[in-house]
Write an enzyme that holds these catalytic residues in place. Sequence first.
Site, PDB file in Angstrom:
ATOM      1  N   SER A 169       0.559   2.828   7.650  1.00  0.00           N
ATOM      2  CA  SER A 169       0.640   4.093   8.212  1.00  0.00           C
ATOM      3  C   SER A 169      -0.585   4.943   8.397  1.00  0.00           C
ATOM      4  CB  SER A 169       1.472   5.027   7.362  1.00  0.00           C
ATOM      5  OG  SER A 169       0.790   5.074   5.904  1.00  0.00           O
ATOM      6  N   ASN A 218       0.654  -1.218   0.114  1.00  0.00           N
ATOM      7  CA  ASN A 218      -0.038  -0.065  -0.038  1.00  0.00           C
ATOM      8  C   ASN A 218       0.778   1.118   0.073  1.00  0.00           C
ATOM      9  OD1 ASN A 218      -2.035   2.087   0.602  1.00  0.00           O
ATOM     10  ND2 ASN A 218      -3.140   0.749   1.663  1.00  0.00           N
ATOM     11  N   ASP A 219       1.381   1.488   1.070  1.00  0.00           N
ATOM     12  CA  ASP A 219       2.030   2.726   1.440  1.00  0.00           C
ATOM     13  C   ASP A 219       3.244   2.922   0.325  1.00  0.00           C
ATOM     14  OD1 ASP A 219       0.573   3.713   3.362  1.00  0.00           O
ATOM     15  OD2 ASP A 219       1.833   2.640   4.719  1.00  0.00           O
ATOM     16  N   VAL A 220       3.878   1.710  -0.116  1.00  0.00           N
ATOM     17  CA  VAL A 220       5.212   1.833  -0.928  1.00  0.00           C
ATOM     18  C   VAL A 220       4.802   2.128  -2.206  1.00  0.00           C
ATOM     19  CG1 VAL A 220       6.363   0.398   0.716  1.00  0.00           C
ATOM     20  CG2 VAL A 220       5.054  -0.889  -1.316  1.00  0.00           C
TER      21      VAL A 220
END
Lengths: 93, 456
Positions: B422, B381-383
């Site tokens: 996050s 997700n965040d990456v």
Amino acid sequence: MDGLLALYIFMLAAFTGYEIIAKVPVILHTPLMSGSNFIHGVVVVGSMIALGNADTVIEQAIGFFAVALGAANAAGGYVVTERMLGMFKKKEA
Amino acid sequence: MTLPIYVQGAWFAGAALFIFGLKGMSSPASARKGIVIAGYGMLIAIAATFLIPGLKNLALMAVALAVGGAAAWISGQKVKMTDMPQMVAIYNGMGGGAAAAIAAIEFARGDAHSTVTTILAVLGALIGAVSFTGSCVAWAKLQGVLKKAIRLPAQNAVNVLLALNAVGLGAAMVVMAPAQPELILFFFAVSLILGLIVTLPIGGADMPVVISLFNAFTGLAVGFEGYVLGNPALIIAGIVVGAAGTLLTQLMAKAMNRPLSNILFTPLVASGGGEAISGSMKEVGAIDAAAMMRYASKVIIVPGYGMAVAHAQHKVWEMTEILEEAGVEVKFAIHPVAGRMPGHMNVLLAEAGVPYDKIFDLEEINGEFGQADVALIIGANDVVNPSARTDKASPIYGMPILNADQAQNVIVIKRGKGTGYSGVENALFYTDNCRMLYGDAQPMTGEIIQHLKTMG
């Protein structure tokens, strides 16, 4: 031990550690962390010396604790690193 | 105490083998050999230590070796690859504990040492003790024993106060050497509590960096106690690991765009910050996803920890083989912090049988997304959140990301609509070329495989 000599060892060892890691691909970071974890398991040798010189019961107890912990560090670190690295293989041609 | 030449020679050989081994571990092709070489070094060093003349408590020593070694050997054999980070943490903590215990014995004996020796013994004890309790907390968090980050009120002030206390007590031990038993106890108690309190508020996402930091700490502690014992093998192994671990920690922190000071002193806030995201998430079915990849010429797969949790890596590799059979070029793109430690995802893929020459780092692959027909994102997700590039208000702004958004089509396999680790919304999911495939990674990949098979 000669303090100045030890200082040289500190310096060279630090440089060696830095150089070895600096060129490592990210793919190996986890096994390498685990592998370096194994290597400081050599603390077990220090623990053995400390236990080997222990006189009182308290010293023996702490020494026993130290050897067991050090041995666990070394044995566990070796097993998990070897397992991880054993899985890395190239595509068979 | 002068040691016989064969003991010193064996220790020297051990130290040399450690460095050779570590060097071997720095390249995938020789890595396996590297750890085996280092393993021989360890056996030689331990065997030689038994031969030191006049050593007492040999039976006790053998029992301790057997108990500690066997317990760790068995648990190490059994641990699942996904649980590897916490296992490394706990073994590392034990090393730190051993270093602190060595110092404790030295203090308890009260032998006269030079000031420098006492200072290093105290430093090693402090660092080792912090690493011991800190690593235990790290283990508990990743293992799920400790679920919540526990923050004290005025956490940073408490940290500083405890640290000053520990250093002050350590200084007192140097000045008043040989120290009173009460002082020694008090010093160790404060050091152990320090490790606990510093680590408790750190969230799971930051834990890999912390484990790496404690690994470096233990290395230093071992090196310092090696000086106290006059053992160059311990000094070399400890300091090499201390330096290597410090660099590794910095590399990880950099990959996450989280300076070490932030990780230790400020929690990652799941603020609602960042620009509002326009557009909507568009769903896709497994059959369409299968068709998009089957008729692509290049597919890049971005696996995240969600894939590992779902144990989907074997299915993903099966799917990859089918696609390759059909003439599709498939590559894996790994973000430096994918998984729970840098390189953890590589290990998980390797376990599933993915050859390492199909797996690419962020720098290697980021230029290729533009030529890819499909970027398949599984449990990451965040990456892949483009906000990290563009949105200065986003909490993850500045973190290097995989440019999956530049692919022609993006397919995201995701369990639900929630945010990532996050707590930040992902702008990628709302873009026009992105399709969401909702479901658990393993059955979903299985469905794709079924459809691929019917397409022949």
